[in-house]
Design a protein around this motif. Structure first.
Motif, PDB file in Angstrom:
ATOM      1  N   PRO A 104      48.607  87.292  46.280  1.00  0.00           N
ATOM      2  CA  PRO A 104      49.450  86.842  47.399  1.00  0.00           C
ATOM      3  C   PRO A 104      48.920  85.521  47.946  1.00  0.00           C
ATOM      4  O   PRO A 104      47.747  85.180  47.753  1.00  0.00           O
ATOM      5  CB  PRO A 104      49.306  87.971  48.420  1.00  0.00           C
ATOM      6  CG  PRO A 104      47.987  88.596  48.103  1.00  0.00           C
ATOM      7  CD  PRO A 104      47.811  88.476  46.619  1.00  0.00           C
ATOM      8  N   PRO A 105      49.763  84.749  48.623  1.00  0.00           N
ATOM      9  CA  PRO A 105      49.310  83.461  49.169  1.00  0.00           C
ATOM     10  C   PRO A 105      48.068  83.568  50.047  1.00  0.00           C
ATOM     11  O   PRO A 105      47.194  82.697  49.996  1.00  0.00           O
ATOM     12  CB  PRO A 105      50.528  82.983  49.971  1.00  0.00           C
ATOM     13  CG  PRO A 105      51.697  83.599  49.273  1.00  0.00           C
ATOM     14  CD  PRO A 105      51.212  84.950  48.823  1.00  0.00           C
ATOM     15  N   ALA A 106      47.976  84.635  50.847  1.00  0.00           N
ATOM     16  CA  ALA A 106      46.812  84.779  51.730  1.00  0.00           C
ATOM     17  C   ALA A 106      45.513  84.846  50.930  1.00  0.00           C
ATOM     18  O   ALA A 106      44.479  84.305  51.347  1.00  0.00           O
ATOM     19  CB  ALA A 106      46.970  86.029  52.595  1.00  0.00           C
ATOM     20  N   GLN A 107      45.557  85.491  49.777  1.00  0.00           N
ATOM     21  CA  GLN A 107      44.360  85.597  48.941  1.00  0.00           C
ATOM     22  C   GLN A 107      43.994  84.242  48.337  1.00  0.00           C
ATOM     23  O   GLN A 107      42.810  83.924  48.172  1.00  0.00           O
ATOM     24  CB  GLN A 107      44.596  86.621  47.832  1.00  0.00           C
ATOM     25  CG  GLN A 107      43.346  86.978  47.041  1.00  0.00           C
ATOM     26  CD  GLN A 107      43.607  88.066  46.020  1.00  0.00           C
ATOM     27  OE1 GLN A 107      44.702  88.630  45.958  1.00  0.00           O
ATOM     28  NE2 GLN A 107      42.613  88.372  45.206  1.00  0.00           N
ATOM     29  N   ILE A 108      44.998  83.438  48.030  1.00  0.00           N
ATOM     30  CA  ILE A 108      44.739  82.100  47.492  1.00  0.00           C
ATOM     31  C   ILE A 108      44.072  81.229  48.548  1.00  0.00           C
ATOM     32  O   ILE A 108      43.088  80.529  48.274  1.00  0.00           O
ATOM     33  CB  ILE A 108      46.050  81.460  47.007  1.00  0.00           C
ATOM     34  CG1 ILE A 108      46.608  82.250  45.818  1.00  0.00           C
ATOM     35  CG2 ILE A 108      45.830  80.000  46.615  1.00  0.00           C
ATOM     36  CD1 ILE A 108      47.966  81.769  45.346  1.00  0.00           C
ATOM     37  N   TRP A 109      44.591  81.278  49.775  1.00  0.00           N
ATOM     38  CA  TRP A 109      43.991  80.476  50.848  1.00  0.00           C
ATOM     39  C   TRP A 109      42.560  80.923  51.129  1.00  0.00           C
ATOM     40  O   TRP A 109      41.685  80.102  51.414  1.00  0.00           O
ATOM     41  CB  TRP A 109      44.840  80.582  52.118  1.00  0.00           C
ATOM     42  CG  TRP A 109      46.128  79.834  52.044  1.00  0.00           C
ATOM     43  CD1 TRP A 109      47.385  80.354  52.020  1.00  0.00           C
ATOM     44  CD2 TRP A 109      46.292  78.408  51.967  1.00  0.00           C
ATOM     45  NE1 TRP A 109      48.321  79.357  51.932  1.00  0.00           N
ATOM     46  CE2 TRP A 109      47.683  78.156  51.899  1.00  0.00           C
ATOM     47  CE3 TRP A 109      45.410  77.341  51.943  1.00  0.00           C
ATOM     48  CZ2 TRP A 109      48.199  76.862  51.814  1.00  0.00           C
ATOM     49  CZ3 TRP A 109      45.923  76.051  51.858  1.00  0.00           C
ATOM     50  CH2 TRP A 109      47.297  75.826  51.798  1.00  0.00           C
ATOM     51  N   LYS A 110      42.320  82.209  51.038  1.00  0.00           N
ATOM     52  CA  LYS A 110      40.962  82.707  51.270  1.00  0.00           C
ATOM     53  C   LYS A 110      40.017  82.261  50.159  1.00  0.00           C
ATOM     54  O   LYS A 110      38.841  81.983  50.404  1.00  0.00           O
ATOM     55  CB  LYS A 110      40.983  84.238  51.363  1.00  0.00           C
ATOM     56  CG  LYS A 110      39.627  84.845  51.684  1.00  0.00           C
ATOM     57  CD  LYS A 110      39.713  86.360  51.802  1.00  0.00           C
ATOM     58  CE  LYS A 110      38.348  86.966  52.119  1.00  0.00           C
ATOM     59  NZ  LYS A 110      38.432  88.452  52.232  1.00  0.00           N
ATOM     60  N   SER A 111      40.525  82.156  48.935  1.00  0.00           N
ATOM     61  CA  SER A 111      39.670  81.827  47.793  1.00  0.00           C
ATOM     62  C   SER A 111      39.105  80.417  47.868  1.00  0.00           C
ATOM     63  O   SER A 111      38.035  80.148  47.320  1.00  0.00           O
ATOM     64  CB  SER A 111      40.455  81.995  46.483  1.00  0.00           C
ATOM     65  OG  SER A 111      41.418  80.965  46.319  1.00  0.00           O
ATOM     66  N   ILE A 112      39.808  79.491  48.534  1.00  0.00           N
ATOM     67  CA  ILE A 112      39.303  78.117  48.584  1.00  0.00           C
ATOM     68  C   ILE A 112      38.118  77.988  49.539  1.00  0.00           C
ATOM     69  O   ILE A 112      37.483  76.931  49.585  1.00  0.00           O
ATOM     70  CB  ILE A 112      40.413  77.115  48.973  1.00  0.00           C
ATOM     71  CG1 ILE A 112      40.850  77.307  50.423  1.00  0.00           C
ATOM     72  CG2 ILE A 112      41.598  77.234  48.030  1.00  0.00           C
ATOM     73  CD1 ILE A 112      41.881  76.287  50.880  1.00  0.00           C
ATOM     74  N   ARG A 113      37.818  79.049  50.278  1.00  0.00           N
ATOM     75  CA  ARG A 113      36.653  79.037  51.163  1.00  0.00           C
ATOM     76  C   ARG A 113      35.497  79.846  50.568  1.00  0.00           C
ATOM     77  O   ARG A 113      34.599  80.287  51.293  1.00  0.00           O
ATOM     78  CB  ARG A 113      37.024  79.603  52.537  1.00  0.00           C
ATOM     79  CG  ARG A 113      38.150  78.871  53.233  1.00  0.00           C
ATOM     80  CD  ARG A 113      38.262  79.265  54.696  1.00  0.00           C
ATOM     81  NE  ARG A 113      38.473  80.691  54.869  1.00  0.00           N
ATOM     82  CZ  ARG A 113      39.657  81.286  54.900  1.00  0.00           C
ATOM     83  NH1 ARG A 113      40.757  80.556  54.751  1.00  0.00           N
ATOM     84  NH2 ARG A 113      39.768  82.588  55.071  1.00  0.00           N
ATOM     85  N   HIS A 114      35.529  80.037  49.258  1.00  0.00           N
ATOM     86  CA  HIS A 114      34.495  80.847  48.610  1.00  0.00           C
ATOM     87  C   HIS A 114      33.112  80.234  48.831  1.00  0.00           C
ATOM     88  O   HIS A 114      32.951  79.008  48.864  1.00  0.00           O
ATOM     89  CB  HIS A 114      34.779  80.960  47.111  1.00  0.00           C
ATOM     90  CG  HIS A 114      34.070  82.097  46.456  1.00  0.00           C
ATOM     91  ND1 HIS A 114      32.731  82.043  46.123  1.00  0.00           N
ATOM     92  CD2 HIS A 114      34.501  83.331  46.086  1.00  0.00           C
ATOM     93  CE1 HIS A 114      32.373  83.185  45.566  1.00  0.00           C
ATOM     94  NE2 HIS A 114      33.418  83.982  45.532  1.00  0.00           N
ATOM     95  N   LYS A 115      32.116  81.080  48.965  1.00  0.00           N
ATOM     96  CA  LYS A 115      30.762  80.609  49.265  1.00  0.00           C
ATOM     97  C   LYS A 115      30.157  79.806  48.116  1.00  0.00           C
ATOM     98  O   LYS A 115      29.182  79.066  48.323  1.00  0.00           O
ATOM     99  CB  LYS A 115      29.861  81.798  49.588  1.00  0.00           C
ATOM    100  CG  LYS A 115      29.678  82.774  48.428  1.00  0.00           C
ATOM    101  CD  LYS A 115      28.772  83.928  48.815  1.00  0.00           C
ATOM    102  CE  LYS A 115      28.573  84.884  47.645  1.00  0.00           C
ATOM    103  NZ  LYS A 115      27.683  86.015  48.015  1.00  0.00           N
ATOM    104  N   ASP A 116      30.706  79.931  46.911  1.00  0.00           N
ATOM    105  CA  ASP A 116      30.195  79.150  45.781  1.00  0.00           C
ATOM    106  C   ASP A 116      30.651  77.698  45.830  1.00  0.00           C
ATOM    107  O   ASP A 116      30.149  76.868  45.066  1.00  0.00           O
ATOM    108  CB  ASP A 116      30.648  79.770  44.454  1.00  0.00           C
ATOM    109  CG  ASP A 116      29.915  81.068  44.141  1.00  0.00           C
ATOM    110  OD1 ASP A 116      28.816  81.257  44.701  1.00  0.00           O
ATOM    111  OD2 ASP A 116      30.435  81.880  43.360  1.00  0.00           O
ATOM    112  N   PHE A 117      31.598  77.376  46.695  1.00  0.00           N
ATOM    113  CA  PHE A 117      32.114  76.014  46.802  1.00  0.00           C
ATOM    114  C   PHE A 117      31.373  75.255  47.903  1.00  0.00           C
ATOM    115  O   PHE A 117      31.118  75.800  48.979  1.00  0.00           O
ATOM    116  CB  PHE A 117      33.611  76.013  47.128  1.00  0.00           C
ATOM    117  CG  PHE A 117      34.470  76.646  46.076  1.00  0.00           C
ATOM    118  CD1 PHE A 117      34.122  76.593  44.740  1.00  0.00           C
ATOM    119  CD2 PHE A 117      35.647  77.301  46.424  1.00  0.00           C
ATOM    120  CE1 PHE A 117      34.917  77.179  43.767  1.00  0.00           C
ATOM    121  CE2 PHE A 117      36.447  77.887  45.459  1.00  0.00           C
ATOM    122  CZ  PHE A 117      36.081  77.826  44.128  1.00  0.00           C
TER     123      PHE A 117
END
Length: 287
Positions: free
Chosen positions: A120-133
């Motif tokens: 879902p879009p919410a999961q995509i937006w959350k993924s760009i804040r991943h701690k590996d980035f």
């Protein structure tokens, strides 16, 4: 419900479920089983259905209408706390942004084609804040999701600047993000992806086919081991390889277009000479 569904994930279906339960005249009982209990067949079945549903290309149209007499609005005064009181006002209607919506659909499609999942879009937006980035990569991904970079069609309607939207190395090609990352002939791009692939193949047998969707959605990379369980090490390696390679290609592009603007193409082709050996850069980042 007492708190007005504030900060509740999947608010709409939860409200519809609560209304459905209140409409029942009989008593409704719930039985909770832990994952380690003897009767965990139901839990395993529910997890399997949820997993299958997340991999479907389209979702079912489920009615979430609530009868007016069963829809409670607002929150109980006795349930309010200082944490939720400032959020008591209903959220404003979000203005749709076609460029952002199109990009999100590109990412969803890329993730589905590569990993057979449809986030879902919410999961995509959350993924760009991943701690590996790194913060720089997070900012780049955020702007990319909104298609907010000053490239390509951005210059199309600005008088006397139309030529800035055309790639200097690929005559006639619009310099959008997909072109910059995947097809541009600018020196360094092919080399970076080649080195990233070589590093990946030292740990894995195959290199996923790249697309603008799975590059921007690399935070949702999903790999499984021989036992079918998530391979966390591979996922982290892929996230770092793709994000750092993507950001390095973008930096080289900006150095050519902005830092070396006005120089002949023959001189701009030596742009990558000032960078550290890319194998050293990628290896130091990952390991």
């Amino acid at each position: 419900e007492d708190k007005g569904w504030i900060r509740t994930a999947d608010r709409a279906p939860m409200q519809a479920l609560a209304a459905e339960l209140k409409a029942r005249t009989a008593t409704t009982l719930f039985v909770v089983h832990s994952a380690n209990s003897a009767n965990n067949a139901g839990c395993a079945g529910a997890s399997s259905l949820a997993r299958d549903g997340s991999r479907r290309a389209s979702s079912d149209d489920i009615g979430l209408e609530i009868p007016p007499e069963l829809e409670l609005k607002g929150a109980k005064l006795s349930s309010l706390t200082q944490a939720i009181t400032p959020r008591i006002r209903e959220k404003r209607v979000k203005v749709s942004r076609p460029a952002t919506e199109n990009r999100i659909e590109q990412v969803r499609s890329g993730i589905h084609q590569t990993y057979r999942q449809l986030p879902p879009p919410a999961q995509i937006w959350k993924s760009i804040r991943h701690k590996d980035f790194t913060r720089q990569i997070r900012n780049f991904l955020w702007k990319s999701m909104h298609n907010a970079h000053c490239i390509g069609k951005f210059w199309k309607h600005i008088p006397e600047c139309e030529e800035k939207g055309i790639c200097q190395f690929c005559p006639g090609e619009t310099e959008d993000l997909e072109h910059i990352l995947l097809t541009c002939q600018r020196p360094g791009r092919k080399m970076i992806w080649k080195l990233a692939e070589e590093l990946w193949l030292k740990k894995n047998p195959t290199w996923p086919e790249l697309s603008i969707g799975n590059i921007l959605g690399c935070g949702l990379a999903s790999f499984t081991g021989a036992d079918g369980k998530p391979f966390k090490g591979n996922e982290r390696l892929y996230r770092i390889l793709i994000s750092e390679s993507m950001c390095m290609i973008w930096k080289i592009r900006c150095d050519c277009v902005i830092g070396k603007a006005g120089e002949p193409l023959s001189q701009m082709r030596s742009t990558t000479a000032g960078y550290m050996p890319l194998t050293t850069v990628l290896t130091s980042i990952v390991f």
